[in-house]
Design an enzyme around this catalytic site. Sequence first.
Site, short mmCIF file in Angstrom:
data_model
loop_
_atom_site.label_atom_id
_atom_site.label_comp_id
_atom_site.label_asym_id
_atom_site.label_seq_id
_atom_site.Cartn_x
_atom_site.Cartn_y
_atom_site.Cartn_z
N GLY A 129 -6.65 7.40 -1.67
CA GLY A 129 -6.90 9.01 -1.45
C GLY A 129 -6.47 9.52 -2.43
N HIS A 130 -5.18 9.38 -3.04
CA HIS A 130 -4.22 10.43 -3.88
C HIS A 130 -5.70 10.40 -4.88
CE1 HIS A 130 -0.86 8.03 -1.72
NE2 HIS A 130 -0.52 9.34 -1.44
N ARG A 181 0.50 3.46 4.53
CA ARG A 181 1.44 2.67 5.46
C ARG A 181 0.62 1.79 6.33
NH1 ARG A 181 4.09 8.23 7.27
NH2 ARG A 181 6.41 7.86 6.69
#
Length: 281
Positions: free
Chosen positions: A39-40, A190
Amino acid sequence: MTTPKIIHTVSELRAAIADWRGGGARIGLVPTMGALHDGHLSLIQAIGKYADRIVVSIFVNPAQFAPHEDFDSYPRNLDGDCAKLAGTDAGIVFAPTVREMYPDGFATRLLVGGPAEGLESDHRPHFFGGVATIVSKLLIAAMPDAAMFGEKDYQQLLVIRRMVTDLALPIAIPGGAIMREADGLAMSSRNAYLSQSERAIAGQLNVVLKTAIARLKAGDAIGAVEAQARDALLKAGFANVDYVAVRDAQTLAKIDDLSKPARILAAAKVGTTRLIDNMAV
Ligand code: PAF
């Protein structure tokens, strides 16, 4: 592709960016808390449209965690993150210490309203003040042309856009599309906390949101759809549901109908791990 230079202080960051600017480059910033995942990496790729040179900041920001939250256990792996960034267009990794960002005597905190009200703030009242404080510091340190944030934290994205407008910072804030695992679970640092059985439950969050959207499109009332989705999450094994809410996509105000663009947002816990997700309706 470059091997990014690692910088730990604001003054070195400013000098390096001044150098880039001297060469006429447009600057992009991707703020992160590390534990980088695809995602990053997708944000780093997407900001290439707005910037010639890219800074990725890695800083686990204590100001956005409450004392009972996971600041101490939040995954930190600067070497691993830098190895992942070596395959990207990031030119600088800005990894300051807590003392660099919050020196002794630090006593300022931004107060944010508007899109910050409700939803996350009902459950994490400290959160957006801490995010706004660190993001404003990062933006002022780097003064990029654009800074990119993921739509996964949709309320955060709107809070930062509001803050940048209100502070008249000349910085574009594009949002990056949510990256998902094969079963649709939104990528998040997370997710690493989830056991195998919790991971299976977590995969239901996006399914429940998609079902809710289908019901809304079929004409079911917003309140009824929110309640059904909440029940479905509890049945799927979520320990508790903080919210499932259908809101105005621009302001996050409550809505009675779908006459304007809407967004469905949810936060729920699997075991002790709190997950969030959202989708356009
Ligand atoms: O979304 C995050 O990772 C953080 O909230 C941010 C924007 C980097 C601020 O600490």
